[in-house]
Motif scaffolding. Sequence first.
Motif, short mmCIF file in Angstrom:
data_model
loop_
_atom_site.label_atom_id
_atom_site.label_comp_id
_atom_site.label_asym_id
_atom_site.label_seq_id
_atom_site.Cartn_x
_atom_site.Cartn_y
_atom_site.Cartn_z
N ILE A 196 0.84 -1.20 0.00
CA ILE A 196 0.00 0.00 0.00
C ILE A 196 0.88 1.26 0.00
O ILE A 196 1.88 1.31 0.71
CB ILE A 196 -0.97 -0.01 1.21
N MET B 90 -2.67 5.00 3.16
CA MET B 90 -2.77 4.25 4.43
C MET B 90 -4.09 4.53 5.13
O MET B 90 -4.71 3.62 5.65
CB MET B 90 -1.60 4.63 5.35
N ALA C 66 -5.29 0.62 5.72
CA ALA C 66 -4.34 -0.49 5.59
C ALA C 66 -4.66 -1.62 6.56
O ALA C 66 -4.98 -1.39 7.72
CB ALA C 66 -2.92 0.01 5.83
N LEU D 106 3.05 -6.66 5.27
CA LEU D 106 2.50 -5.42 4.72
C LEU D 106 3.66 -4.51 4.36
O LEU D 106 4.46 -4.14 5.23
CB LEU D 106 1.58 -4.71 5.72
N ILE E 79 4.77 -0.86 2.92
CA ILE E 79 4.33 0.51 2.68
C ILE E 79 5.31 1.13 1.70
O ILE E 79 6.52 1.20 1.98
CB ILE E 79 4.28 1.30 4.00
#
Length: 196
Positions: A65, A70, A75, A82, A84
């Motif tokens: 993401i 976010m 998220a 995960l 970012i």
Amino acid sequence: MLKSICIYCGSSTGAAEVYADAMRQLARKMIDENIALVYGGGKVGLMGILADEMLRLGGEVTGIIPKDLMEKELAHEELTRLYIVKDMHERKAMMADLADGFIAAPGGIGTMEELFETSAWSQLGLHEKPIGIYNVNNYYDCLIELVGHFAKEGFVREKYTESLVIENDPGTLLGRLRMAAAPKEKPAKAPGRFLI
């Protein structure tokens, strides 16, 4: 080998419950076939339903993401992994790198953009990974007709339209993608002759 699939789908649930049910069915089939999920990392809409069902069943889920989404896409912080990333370009490139194939499930403009970009990359020879369309509730019928029109009018080669794997049953879709992802046997070369 089809060990992981990148799934593009909506950050909303759509107008009918059939879409959410279909995502849960897809998650169960992926678990049955030991296929990991790579997706956009959100916890809302069809994205969230798919990720939640995969996790509930003990599956592996990787989300990617962009930092500026976010909060907007909320998220999902309970994933296996995960990432970012800086922006949408990095997100899409990373999803493509981590996956062995792609599925476009029902979604909106963003999903369409991801499907077309992935298809364009295939046409340009940037990847040879299979691309599937999960045609839940005949959602993609109009798009399939449009792509056929592109080919008829000479803007897309027929072989690329035929390479899209289109199914409304998740098990059949995964089976066909697995076959498409299998290494192709190259024809044996004829013995060479040496000229002196």
